[in-house]
Scaffold this motif. Structure first.
Motif, PDB file in Angstrom:
ATOM      1  N   LYS A 204       0.786  -1.239   0.000  1.00 43.08           N
ATOM      2  CA  LYS A 204       0.000   0.000   0.000  1.00 43.08           C
ATOM      3  C   LYS A 204       0.811   1.279   0.000  1.00 43.08           C
ATOM      4  N   LYS A 208       3.282   3.786   3.169  1.00 41.91           N
ATOM      5  CA  LYS A 208       4.641   4.232   2.841  1.00 41.91           C
ATOM      6  C   LYS A 208       4.712   5.732   2.516  1.00 41.91           C
ATOM      7  N   GLY A 226       5.898  -3.263  -6.655  1.00 44.03           N
ATOM      8  CA  GLY A 226       4.899  -3.837  -5.753  1.00 44.03           C
ATOM      9  C   GLY A 226       3.501  -3.316  -6.014  1.00 44.03           C
ATOM     10  N   LEU A 297       0.535  -8.415 -10.491  1.00 47.23           N
ATOM     11  CA  LEU A 297       1.013  -9.109  -9.300  1.00 47.23           C
ATOM     12  C   LEU A 297       2.540  -9.157  -9.200  1.00 47.23           C
ATOM     13  N   GLY A 321      10.012  -3.285   0.996  1.00 49.90           N
ATOM     14  CA  GLY A 321       8.790  -3.747   0.336  1.00 49.90           C
ATOM     15  C   GLY A 321       9.058  -4.545  -0.921  1.00 49.90           C
ATOM     16  N   PRO A 322       8.446  -5.750  -1.036  1.00 53.40           N
ATOM     17  CA  PRO A 322       8.668  -6.612  -2.205  1.00 53.40           C
ATOM     18  C   PRO A 322       8.079  -6.036  -3.494  1.00 53.40           C
ATOM     19  N   GLY A 324       6.490  -7.742  -5.803  1.00 49.12           N
ATOM     20  CA  GLY A 324       5.270  -8.431  -6.221  1.00 49.12           C
ATOM     21  C   GLY A 324       4.814  -9.355  -5.104  1.00 49.12           C
ATOM     22  N   PHE A 326       5.455 -12.061  -3.681  1.00 49.81           N
ATOM     23  CA  PHE A 326       6.591 -12.997  -3.721  1.00 49.81           C
ATOM     24  C   PHE A 326       6.287 -14.315  -3.023  1.00 49.81           C
TER      25      PHE A 326
HETATM   26  P1  AMP Z   1       4.288  -4.431   2.872  1.00 55.56           P
HETATM   27  O1  AMP Z   1       4.040  -5.089   4.188  1.00 55.56           O
HETATM   28  O2  AMP Z   1       3.536  -3.146   2.690  1.00 55.56           O
HETATM   29  O3  AMP Z   1       5.752  -4.317   2.536  1.00 55.56           O
HETATM   30  O4  AMP Z   1       3.620  -5.367   1.788  1.00 55.56           O
HETATM   31  C1  AMP Z   1       4.058  -6.669   1.574  1.00 55.56           C
HETATM   32  C2  AMP Z   1       2.976  -7.417   0.877  1.00 55.56           C
HETATM   33  O5  AMP Z   1       2.684  -6.776  -0.338  1.00 55.56           O
HETATM   34  C3  AMP Z   1       3.378  -8.830   0.529  1.00 55.56           C
HETATM   35  O6  AMP Z   1       2.576  -9.725   1.246  1.00 55.56           O
HETATM   36  C4  AMP Z   1       3.119  -8.924  -0.977  1.00 55.56           C
HETATM   37  O7  AMP Z   1       2.473 -10.127  -1.346  1.00 55.56           O
HETATM   38  C5  AMP Z   1       2.191  -7.749  -1.218  1.00 55.56           C
HETATM   39  N1  AMP Z   1       2.252  -7.294  -2.611  1.00 55.56           N
HETATM   40  C6  AMP Z   1       3.351  -6.978  -3.322  1.00 55.56           C
HETATM   41  N2  AMP Z   1       3.011  -6.689  -4.587  1.00 55.56           N
HETATM   42  C7  AMP Z   1       1.679  -6.817  -4.687  1.00 55.56           C
HETATM   43  C8  AMP Z   1       0.734  -6.672  -5.752  1.00 55.56           C
HETATM   44  N3  AMP Z   1       1.135  -6.314  -6.970  1.00 55.56           N
HETATM   45  N4  AMP Z   1      -0.558  -6.886  -5.487  1.00 55.56           N
HETATM   46  C9  AMP Z   1      -0.942  -7.261  -4.236  1.00 55.56           C
HETATM   47  N5  AMP Z   1      -0.116  -7.416  -3.206  1.00 55.56           N
HETATM   48  C10 AMP Z   1       1.177  -7.199  -3.425  1.00 55.56           C
END
Ligand code: AMP
Length: 399
Positions: A204, A208, A226, A297, A321-322, A324, A326
């Motif tokens: 989200k 951030k 992400g 995704l 932050g990932p 996708g 992951f």
């Molecule tokens: P955060 O805790 O804000 O760093 O978010 C991490 C989470 O974001 C992880 O569980 C990911 O699966 C999710 N995430 C990353 N990219 C996406 C995406 N494109 N759509 C939905 N969730 C996502």
């Protein structure tokens, strides 16, 4: 570092209260991952080797204090006893678990300690006043010791009785874990070798905002991936299908893009699927061509190449932050490739904020490829936001 560290204290024969982070995952009374206990060992062993009486305090899970039935169930679930058993296996000294957070039993146990022994106090959150930094509680705990050591990096962004309250009343210092965290985060954020490139991802934008704001000020580039990238892409006027979109953050995303200009780098292509949990169609499309009914995704190949180019020559990289989802191997490639790019950057300092990007890097086998992987998700995020961490601010400066 300007704060006192444990080596600045004369600990021999002293009662040293140490705030550690023993908030470990426990399933059916068994610890499933003892990393956090292991991470506290350097400080604990140093204190034991130097003749201290070590009194450990930590929270474990959450305790509901509003509903009596829930309080009791949470206390049962988040009892520190298994942690004491595991700790006893990892150190070479006597470990006593005190199933109390205050009172005569705890006070007597401390009075009867010998140098070089450990007491682990019951979960600090058994006390209602812990999370409110209740002043009476902080003062009471402080009276149980002579010195205070802060070694729970994962909790230093919280002003609680066991993090800030105790430190208000005692000579204090950082433990080795906190010292290492602050040294690395400070080198990356406060005094970076340039170019400094930030990579931000995760679900989200709303989580951030403050970190984007601060990094737009201090970094040379801010790369966005992400789930949060789609709000930016939507703000550019693109269709994002059923991708994660925070409609109330679109204006803010526009503002960030205006402010950041070329500094802000967005994905140029994206891996989309027709369903989140059970996709039957997965394909890569340009960021401005996401079809209706599809959700983004992961970042695509062209984006990986673009990010790689942007990262060339970076001297400092911070990542939170990932890229996708992951957790699902079908959408882990972007995050994995970013790990690889960073692992192969010559002469760059690479720092991962804790939380999901740290979990991703470890899960994908890159644990030892970074300069620093933070142990505190919330704390490292707040550091990257430029905020003061109350549990560090309260620690005495070096003399
Ligand atoms: P955060 O805790 O804000 O760093 O978010 C991490 C989470 O974001 C992880 O569980 C990911 O699966 C999710 N995430 C990353 N990219 C996406 C995406 N494109 N759509 C939905 N969730 C996502």
């Amino acid at each position: 570092m300007a704060k006192q560290t444990v080596k600045d204290l004369d600990v021999n024969g002293k009662r040293v209260l140490v705030r550690v982070d023993f908030n470990v995952p426990i399933k059916e009374g068994k610890i499933t991952n003892d990393n956090r206990i292991q991470a506290a060992l350097p400080t604990i062993n140093y204190l034991i080797d130097n003749g201290a009486k070590v009194i450990l305090l930590s929270h474990l899970g959450k305790i509901n204090h509003k509903d009596e039935e829930k309080t009791e169930a949470d206390k049962k679930k988040n009892n520190m006893a298994p942690v004491a058993s595991r700790l006893a296996e990892l150190v070479n000294c006597k470990v006593t678990f005190v199933n109390e957070t205050r009172g005569a039993i705890l006070e007597e146990a401390i009075a009867n300690m010998n140098n070089g022994e450990i007491i682990l106090v019951q979960n600090t959150r058994y006390e209602k006043g812990e999370s409110k930094n209740d002043s009476e509680l902080g003062e009471y705990w402080a009276k149980l010791g002579d010195l205070f050591v802060s070694d729970a990096f994962g909790s230093v962004h919280r002003a609680h009785a066991s993090t800030v309250g105790i430190a208000t009343h005692l000579p204090s210092a950082c433990g080795f874990l906190v010292e290492k965290e602050i040294e690395n985060l400070s080198a990356a954020i406060d005094n970076p070798k340039r170019p400094l490139i930030a990579i931000l991802g995760g679900a989200k934008v709303s989580d951030k905002i403050a970190v984007i704001e601060n990094l737009l000020k201090i970094a040379d580039k801010v790369i966005i991936g992400g789930g949060m990238a789609y709000t930016f892409l939507y703000a550019k006027g693109y269709n994002v299908g059923t991708s994660l979109l925070e409609a109330d953050k679109v204006e803010l995303a526009k503002e960030f893009m205006e402010r950041g200009k070329d500094k802000l780098v967005l994905p140029v292509d994206t891996v989309v699927a027709n369903d989140f949990s059970n996709p039957t169609e997965i394909k890569t499309v340009n960021s401005n061509e996401i079809p209706d009914g599809f959700m983004g995704l992961d970042i695509g190949e062209k984006t990986i190449e673009l990010f790689k180019k942007e990262l060339e020559g970076a001297k400092t990289v911070v990542w939170n932050g990932p890229m996708g989802v992951f957790e699902d191997p079908r959408f882990a490639k972007g995050t994995e490739e970013v790990c690889k790019i960073l692992a192969n950057l010559d002469g760059a300092m690479t720092v991962i904020g804790g939380g999901d990007s740290a979990a991703a890097a470890i899960q994908l086998g890159f644990a030892d490829k970074f300069t620093h992987i933070s142990t505190g998700g919330g704390a490292s995020l707040e550091y990257m936001e430029g905020k003061e961490l109350p549990g560090i601010a309260i620690i005495q400066e070096k003399k």
